[in-house]
Scaffold this motif. Sequence first.
Motif, short mmCIF file in Angstrom:
data_model
loop_
_atom_site.label_atom_id
_atom_site.label_comp_id
_atom_site.label_asym_id
_atom_site.label_seq_id
_atom_site.Cartn_x
_atom_site.Cartn_y
_atom_site.Cartn_z
N GLU A 64 9.61 -90.52 -5.18
CA GLU A 64 9.66 -89.02 -4.54
C GLU A 64 9.29 -88.01 -5.63
O GLU A 64 8.62 -87.28 -5.28
N THR B 92 13.77 -92.85 -5.42
CA THR B 92 13.87 -91.26 -5.88
C THR B 92 12.91 -91.03 -6.72
O THR B 92 12.20 -89.68 -6.78
N LYS C 282 15.67 -94.09 2.52
CA LYS C 282 16.80 -94.17 1.62
C LYS C 282 18.03 -93.91 2.50
O LYS C 282 19.01 -94.34 2.24
N PHE C 283 17.76 -93.14 3.57
CA PHE C 283 18.99 -92.88 4.31
C PHE C 283 19.43 -94.27 5.03
O PHE C 283 20.60 -94.45 5.15
N ARG D 35 4.05 -84.15 2.63
CA ARG D 35 5.09 -84.10 3.54
C ARG D 35 5.59 -85.34 4.19
O ARG D 35 6.69 -85.68 4.31
N LEU E 194 10.20 -91.44 2.95
CA LEU E 194 10.90 -91.94 1.89
C LEU E 194 12.42 -91.61 2.01
O LEU E 194 13.24 -92.11 1.75
N ALA E 195 12.49 -90.37 2.36
CA ALA E 195 13.99 -89.90 2.78
C ALA E 195 14.57 -90.72 3.78
O ALA E 195 15.87 -90.96 3.73
N ALA E 196 13.78 -90.81 4.90
CA ALA E 196 14.44 -91.71 5.95
C ALA E 196 14.78 -93.17 5.36
O ALA E 196 15.92 -93.58 6.00
N LEU F 218 6.97 -87.84 1.73
CA LEU F 218 8.64 -87.67 1.53
C LEU F 218 9.32 -87.73 2.32
O LEU F 218 10.74 -88.25 2.16
N ILE F 219 8.95 -87.36 3.67
CA ILE F 219 10.03 -87.67 5.01
C ILE F 219 10.34 -89.08 5.12
O ILE F 219 11.49 -89.51 5.19
N TYR G 151 5.96 -85.51 -5.68
CA TYR G 151 5.98 -84.09 -5.89
C TYR G 151 5.13 -83.68 -6.98
O TYR G 151 4.46 -82.51 -6.74
#
Length: 102
Positions: A27, A24, A54-55, A44, A50-52, A47-48, A31
Amino acid sequence: MTSEHNHPSTSQYWKIAVLLGVLTAIEVGIYYIHLEFDLGNLNRISLILLAALKFVIVVAFYMHLRYEKSTLSRFFTGGFILAACLYTVVLASMGVLVIRGS
């Protein structure tokens, strides 16, 4: 007949929480770097991704999917892929997402 499930230990939960906190922080850093240097699509995509990541970590450890039978993981993965495809189609039909052909 009792079957014992493997679960992460308390220390593993803390390590996972720290890893999620570090991801996080990365991320947030990306930003602010984007605000300074305007990275465009690289921002973009990173960030996508890293979010994936973490998911996947949350689903695997906190929802115990890593320790379940592979059939349950396949159902979850299939449902997630279908939901992502539907989300993409809806965004494309609303004009939010532009898909360019060759």
